[in-house]
Structure formats: structure tokens, C-alpha cells
Motif scaffolding. Sequence first.
Motif, mmCIF file in Angstrom:
data_model
loop_
_atom_site.group_PDB
_atom_site.id
_atom_site.type_symbol
_atom_site.label_atom_id
_atom_site.label_comp_id
_atom_site.label_asym_id
_atom_site.label_seq_id
_atom_site.Cartn_x
_atom_site.Cartn_y
_atom_site.Cartn_z
ATOM 1 N N GLY A 1 0.782 -1.232 0.000
ATOM 2 C CA GLY A 1 0.000 0.000 0.000
ATOM 3 C C GLY A 1 0.815 1.286 0.000
ATOM 4 O O GLY A 1 0.259 2.365 0.072
ATOM 5 N N LEU A 2 2.123 1.189 -0.090
ATOM 6 C CA LEU A 2 2.979 2.379 -0.067
ATOM 7 C C LEU A 2 2.939 3.046 -1.446
ATOM 8 O O LEU A 2 3.282 2.437 -2.451
ATOM 9 C CB LEU A 2 4.420 1.978 0.283
ATOM 10 C CG LEU A 2 5.416 3.103 0.478
ATOM 11 C CD1 LEU A 2 5.038 3.948 1.692
ATOM 12 C CD2 LEU A 2 6.808 2.535 0.645
ATOM 13 N N LYS A 3 2.487 4.305 -1.483
ATOM 14 C CA LYS A 3 2.421 5.034 -2.748
ATOM 15 C C LYS A 3 3.585 6.002 -2.888
ATOM 16 O O LYS A 3 4.164 6.146 -3.950
ATOM 17 C CB LYS A 3 1.096 5.787 -2.856
ATOM 18 C CG LYS A 3 -0.092 4.876 -3.026
ATOM 19 C CD LYS A 3 -1.347 5.665 -3.272
ATOM 20 C CE LYS A 3 -2.509 4.716 -3.486
ATOM 21 N NZ LYS A 3 -3.718 5.426 -3.880
ATOM 22 N N PHE A 4 3.907 6.719 -1.823
ATOM 23 C CA PHE A 4 5.019 7.669 -1.805
ATOM 24 C C PHE A 4 5.793 7.430 -0.522
ATOM 25 O O PHE A 4 5.220 7.464 0.564
ATOM 26 C CB PHE A 4 4.529 9.128 -1.826
ATOM 27 C CG PHE A 4 3.709 9.476 -3.030
ATOM 28 C CD1 PHE A 4 4.323 9.799 -4.229
ATOM 29 C CD2 PHE A 4 2.333 9.481 -2.974
ATOM 30 C CE1 PHE A 4 3.573 10.133 -5.346
ATOM 31 C CE2 PHE A 4 1.572 9.811 -4.084
ATOM 32 C CZ PHE A 4 2.191 10.133 -5.273
ATOM 33 N N GLU B 1 6.438 6.903 5.097
ATOM 34 C CA GLU B 1 5.377 7.158 4.132
ATOM 35 C C GLU B 1 5.083 8.646 4.073
ATOM 36 O O GLU B 1 5.031 9.322 5.093
ATOM 37 C CB GLU B 1 4.121 6.387 4.538
ATOM 38 C CG GLU B 1 3.018 6.469 3.511
ATOM 39 C CD GLU B 1 1.891 5.502 3.784
ATOM 40 O OE1 GLU B 1 1.873 4.883 4.859
ATOM 41 O OE2 GLU B 1 1.022 5.373 2.914
ATOM 42 N N ARG C 1 0.587 13.088 0.200
ATOM 43 C CA ARG C 1 0.510 14.286 -0.628
ATOM 44 C C ARG C 1 -0.877 14.899 -0.451
ATOM 45 O O ARG C 1 -1.888 14.225 -0.627
ATOM 46 C CB ARG C 1 0.729 13.928 -2.098
ATOM 47 C CG ARG C 1 1.993 13.146 -2.351
ATOM 48 C CD ARG C 1 3.121 14.062 -2.688
ATOM 49 N NE ARG C 1 4.365 13.309 -2.745
ATOM 50 C CZ ARG C 1 5.301 13.523 -3.624
ATOM 51 N NH1 ARG C 1 5.137 14.425 -4.557
ATOM 52 N NH2 ARG C 1 6.417 12.834 -3.591
#
Length: 60
Positions: A26-29, A48, A51
Amino acid sequence: MTATVRNLEGQDEVSILREIQAALQGLKFGAVEITVHNGQVVQIERKEKFRLNPQSSHNT
């Protein structure tokens, strides 16, 4: 920030890879940092970033 203490000492490669996969889930950034001492994984850190969309400063 929260820290979860898990004993990685004596774990096999599959268990450590499972922990790394869980950190990436689930890590996006952000970043996953793996710390190794004397050839052993001793820490897995997940950083994490969230944004946020800036709100318009116009009041029209």
C-alpha cells in the motif's frame, strides 16, 4: 510515527522477505529502509509521505 518491535533474529529468509513485502504493501510515496548488521537484517523502517492537494486561496 509508530514503532513495532519484531524479533528478526534467527528468522529465515522467507520470513524477512515477508516483512519487507508487508512494509511495501500500500505504499504510494515513501521509502522502505533495511538495516543490516553483521550480515543480519536487524531493522525494517517504513517512511510514508502523504501528498495533500493545496486548497485554492481565492474566496470568489
